[in-house]
Scaffold this motif. Structure first.
Motif, PDB file in Angstrom:
ATOM      1  N   ASN A   1       0.826  -1.213   0.000  1.00 47.27           N
ATOM      2  CA  ASN A   1       0.000   0.000   0.000  1.00 47.27           C
ATOM      3  C   ASN A   1       0.855   1.256   0.000  1.00 47.27           C
ATOM      4  O   ASN A   1       0.529   2.238  -0.670  1.00 47.27           O
ATOM      5  CB  ASN A   1      -0.964  -0.013   1.186  1.00 47.27           C
ATOM      6  CG  ASN A   1      -2.175  -0.864   0.920  1.00 47.27           C
ATOM      7  OD1 ASN A   1      -2.985  -0.548   0.055  1.00 47.27           O
ATOM      8  ND2 ASN A   1      -2.294  -1.968   1.622  1.00 47.27           N
ATOM      9  N   ILE A   2       1.961   1.241   0.733  1.00 46.06           N
ATOM     10  CA  ILE A   2       2.861   2.400   0.751  1.00 46.06           C
ATOM     11  C   ILE A   2       3.513   2.576  -0.616  1.00 46.06           C
ATOM     12  O   ILE A   2       3.542   3.682  -1.163  1.00 46.06           O
ATOM     13  CB  ILE A   2       3.914   2.260   1.866  1.00 46.06           C
ATOM     14  CG1 ILE A   2       3.247   2.413   3.237  1.00 46.06           C
ATOM     15  CG2 ILE A   2       5.034   3.287   1.692  1.00 46.06           C
ATOM     16  CD1 ILE A   2       4.128   2.080   4.417  1.00 46.06           C
ATOM     17  N   LEU A   3       4.026   1.491  -1.192  1.00 43.02           N
ATOM     18  CA  LEU A   3       4.663   1.579  -2.511  1.00 43.02           C
ATOM     19  C   LEU A   3       3.667   2.007  -3.582  1.00 43.02           C
ATOM     20  O   LEU A   3       3.991   2.814  -4.452  1.00 43.02           O
ATOM     21  CB  LEU A   3       5.301   0.241  -2.883  1.00 43.02           C
ATOM     22  CG  LEU A   3       6.541  -0.129  -2.088  1.00 43.02           C
ATOM     23  CD1 LEU A   3       6.984  -1.544  -2.418  1.00 43.02           C
ATOM     24  CD2 LEU A   3       7.663   0.857  -2.324  1.00 43.02           C
ATOM     25  N   ASN A   4       2.466   1.488  -3.522  1.00 49.27           N
ATOM     26  CA  ASN A   4       1.426   1.855  -4.485  1.00 49.27           C
ATOM     27  C   ASN A   4       1.087   3.340  -4.364  1.00 49.27           C
ATOM     28  O   ASN A   4       0.834   4.019  -5.357  1.00 49.27           O
ATOM     29  CB  ASN A   4       0.189   0.987  -4.266  1.00 49.27           C
ATOM     30  CG  ASN A   4      -0.752   1.011  -5.435  1.00 49.27           C
ATOM     31  OD1 ASN A   4      -0.390   1.384  -6.545  1.00 49.27           O
ATOM     32  ND2 ASN A   4      -1.979   0.612  -5.186  1.00 49.27           N
ATOM     33  N   ALA A   5       1.117   3.861  -3.139  1.00 45.51           N
ATOM     34  CA  ALA A   5       0.802   5.273  -2.917  1.00 45.51           C
ATOM     35  C   ALA A   5       1.857   6.200  -3.521  1.00 45.51           C
ATOM     36  O   ALA A   5       1.571   7.347  -3.821  1.00 45.51           O
ATOM     37  CB  ALA A   5       0.669   5.545  -1.418  1.00 45.51           C
ATOM     38  N   LEU A   6       3.056   5.702  -3.734  1.00 51.39           N
ATOM     39  CA  LEU A   6       4.133   6.514  -4.301  1.00 51.39           C
ATOM     40  C   LEU A   6       4.028   6.658  -5.819  1.00 51.39           C
ATOM     41  O   LEU A   6       4.876   7.298  -6.434  1.00 51.39           O
ATOM     42  CB  LEU A   6       5.498   5.914  -3.939  1.00 51.39           C
ATOM     43  CG  LEU A   6       5.899   6.042  -2.471  1.00 51.39           C
ATOM     44  CD1 LEU A   6       7.138   5.213  -2.189  1.00 51.39           C
ATOM     45  CD2 LEU A   6       6.112   7.495  -2.088  1.00 51.39           C
ATOM     46  N   ASN A   7       2.984   6.108  -6.415  1.00 48.98           N
ATOM     47  CA  ASN A   7       2.868   6.160  -7.880  1.00 48.98           C
ATOM     48  C   ASN A   7       2.751   7.584  -8.422  1.00 48.98           C
ATOM     49  O   ASN A   7       2.957   7.808  -9.609  1.00 48.98           O
ATOM     50  CB  ASN A   7       1.733   5.275  -8.390  1.00 48.98           C
ATOM     51  CG  ASN A   7       0.361   5.790  -8.041  1.00 48.98           C
ATOM     52  OD1 ASN A   7       0.185   6.944  -7.654  1.00 48.98           O
ATOM     53  ND2 ASN A   7      -0.624   4.934  -8.159  1.00 48.98           N
ATOM     54  N   PHE A   8       2.478   8.560  -7.567  1.00 48.95           N
ATOM     55  CA  PHE A   8       2.409   9.948  -8.042  1.00 48.95           C
ATOM     56  C   PHE A   8       3.779  10.457  -8.488  1.00 48.95           C
ATOM     57  O   PHE A   8       3.869  11.438  -9.212  1.00 48.95           O
ATOM     58  CB  PHE A   8       1.831  10.877  -6.963  1.00 48.95           C
ATOM     59  CG  PHE A   8       2.702  11.035  -5.742  1.00 48.95           C
ATOM     60  CD1 PHE A   8       3.692  12.000  -5.701  1.00 48.95           C
ATOM     61  CD2 PHE A   8       2.522  10.222  -4.635  1.00 48.95           C
ATOM     62  CE1 PHE A   8       4.491  12.148  -4.575  1.00 48.95           C
ATOM     63  CE2 PHE A   8       3.307  10.372  -3.513  1.00 48.95           C
ATOM     64  CZ  PHE A   8       4.301  11.331  -3.486  1.00 48.95           C
ATOM     65  N   ALA A   9       4.847   9.787  -8.080  1.00 47.38           N
ATOM     66  CA  ALA A   9       6.203  10.232  -8.417  1.00 47.38           C
ATOM     67  C   ALA A   9       6.817   9.424  -9.564  1.00 47.38           C
ATOM     68  O   ALA A   9       7.975   9.600  -9.892  1.00 47.38           O
ATOM     69  CB  ALA A   9       7.095  10.126  -7.189  1.00 47.38           C
ATOM     70  N   VAL A  10       6.018   8.563 -10.178  1.00 48.47           N
ATOM     71  CA  VAL A  10       6.542   7.650 -11.198  1.00 48.47           C
ATOM     72  C   VAL A  10       5.773   7.805 -12.499  1.00 48.47           C
ATOM     73  O   VAL A  10       4.573   8.071 -12.500  1.00 48.47           O
ATOM     74  CB  VAL A  10       6.424   6.185 -10.693  1.00 48.47           C
ATOM     75  CG1 VAL A  10       6.869   5.191 -11.757  1.00 48.47           C
ATOM     76  CG2 VAL A  10       7.202   5.987  -9.413  1.00 48.47           C
ATOM     77  N   TYR A  11       6.467   7.636 -13.602  1.00 50.44           N
ATOM     78  CA  TYR A  11       5.803   7.557 -14.907  1.00 50.44           C
ATOM     79  C   TYR A  11       6.394   6.393 -15.685  1.00 50.44           C
ATOM     80  O   TYR A  11       7.495   5.922 -15.389  1.00 50.44           O
ATOM     81  CB  TYR A  11       5.923   8.873 -15.682  1.00 50.44           C
ATOM     82  CG  TYR A  11       7.297   9.151 -16.237  1.00 50.44           C
ATOM     83  CD1 TYR A  11       7.604   8.848 -17.557  1.00 50.44           C
ATOM     84  CD2 TYR A  11       8.284   9.730 -15.444  1.00 50.44           C
ATOM     85  CE1 TYR A  11       8.868   9.097 -18.069  1.00 50.44           C
ATOM     86  CE2 TYR A  11       9.545   9.984 -15.944  1.00 50.44           C
ATOM     87  CZ  TYR A  11       9.835   9.672 -17.259  1.00 50.44           C
ATOM     88  OH  TYR A  11      11.082   9.916 -17.765  1.00 50.44           O
ATOM     89  N   ILE A  12       5.660   5.913 -16.662  1.00 52.64           N
ATOM     90  CA  ILE A  12       6.090   4.784 -17.480  1.00 52.64           C
ATOM     91  C   ILE A  12       6.310   5.283 -18.904  1.00 52.64           C
ATOM     92  O   ILE A  12       5.341   5.564 -19.617  1.00 52.64           O
ATOM     93  CB  ILE A  12       5.041   3.642 -17.488  1.00 52.64           C
ATOM     94  CG1 ILE A  12       4.586   3.269 -16.077  1.00 52.64           C
ATOM     95  CG2 ILE A  12       5.572   2.443 -18.265  1.00 52.64           C
ATOM     96  CD1 ILE A  12       5.598   2.565 -15.236  1.00 52.64           C
ATOM     97  N   PRO A  13       7.566   5.380 -19.351  1.00 54.23           N
ATOM     98  CA  PRO A  13       7.827   5.817 -20.729  1.00 54.23           C
ATOM     99  C   PRO A  13       7.615   4.657 -21.714  1.00 54.23           C
ATOM    100  O   PRO A  13       7.244   3.547 -21.315  1.00 54.23           O
ATOM    101  CB  PRO A  13       9.297   6.242 -20.684  1.00 54.23           C
ATOM    102  CG  PRO A  13       9.889   5.411 -19.587  1.00 54.23           C
ATOM    103  CD  PRO A  13       8.779   5.194 -18.586  1.00 54.23           C
ATOM    104  N   LYS A  14       7.893   4.889 -22.972  1.00 50.38           N
ATOM    105  CA  LYS A  14       7.709   3.863 -24.010  1.00 50.38           C
ATOM    106  C   LYS A  14       8.535   2.611 -23.766  1.00 50.38           C
ATOM    107  O   LYS A  14       8.184   1.540 -24.233  1.00 50.38           O
ATOM    108  CB  LYS A  14       8.047   4.446 -25.385  1.00 50.38           C
ATOM    109  CG  LYS A  14       7.057   5.471 -25.849  1.00 50.38           C
ATOM    110  CD  LYS A  14       7.427   6.015 -27.206  1.00 50.38           C
ATOM    111  CE  LYS A  14       6.449   7.107 -27.612  1.00 50.38           C
ATOM    112  NZ  LYS A  14       6.781   7.674 -28.911  1.00 50.38           N
ATOM    113  N   THR A  15       9.632   2.740 -23.031  1.00 47.03           N
ATOM    114  CA  THR A  15      10.471   1.576 -22.731  1.00 47.03           C
ATOM    115  C   THR A  15       9.811   0.621 -21.748  1.00 47.03           C
ATOM    116  O   THR A  15      10.270  -0.499 -21.559  1.00 47.03           O
ATOM    117  CB  THR A  15      11.815   2.021 -22.130  1.00 47.03           C
ATOM    118  OG1 THR A  15      11.560   2.709 -20.903  1.00 47.03           O
ATOM    119  CG2 THR A  15      12.602   2.877 -23.090  1.00 47.03           C
TER     120      THR A  15
END
Length: 107
Positions: A25-39
Motif C-alpha cells: 500500500n505504501i509503494l502503491n501510494a508513491l505512484n504519483f512520483a513515477v511515470y512509465i515511458p515507451k520503454t
C-alpha cells in the motif's frame, strides 16, 4: 519503536517487519512520483529521487499509523481495512499533502 509497538498488536507488523500488505500500500501510494515511458521501465518524475521519497515516507509514517489505528478502533481487521477502505489512496493523500507542504517551505 513506539510505532512498531502500536502496529504489532494489530497485524501490520510481523516478526518486527512491516507486512507485505502495508508495504504494498505504501509503494502503491508513491505512484504519483513515477511515470512509465515507451520503454515500459518505471522512471521517477522530475524533482523526485529515491532519497526524497524515502524521506517523505519516513516523515509521514506516523500519520499512516494514526490513520490505520483509527480503523482498528472501529473494529476492522487488517484485511478489511486493505480491502474496504482503499488505504493506498488515503496513504497517497497523506504523502501528497506532506510533499506539497515540504515543497512550499523549500520554495
Amino acid at each position: 519503536m513506539s510505532i512498531k509497538r502500536n502496529l504489532k498488536k494489530t497485524g501490520w507488523i510481523r516478526k518486527d517487519v512491516i507486512t507485505d500488505s502495508l508495504m504494498f500500500n505504501i509503494l502503491n501510494a508513491l505512484n504519483f512520483a513515477v511515470y512509465i515511458p515507451k520503454t515500459l521501465y518505471p522512471c521517477l518524475k522530475e524533482n523526485y529521487d529515491i532519497e526524497h521519497l524515502i524521506d517523505l515516507t519516513k516523515r509521514v509514517f506516523p500519520q499512516i499509523v494514526k490513520q490505520l489505528q483509527t480503523y482498528e478502533k472501529e473494529g476492522l481487521k487488517v484485511s478489511e481495512i486493505s480491502r474496504e477502505k482503499n488505504i493506498y489512496q488515503e496513504i497517497q493523500n497523506i504523502m501528497l499533502t506532506a510533499d506539497l507542504e515540504h515543497n512550499l517551505m523549500q520554495g
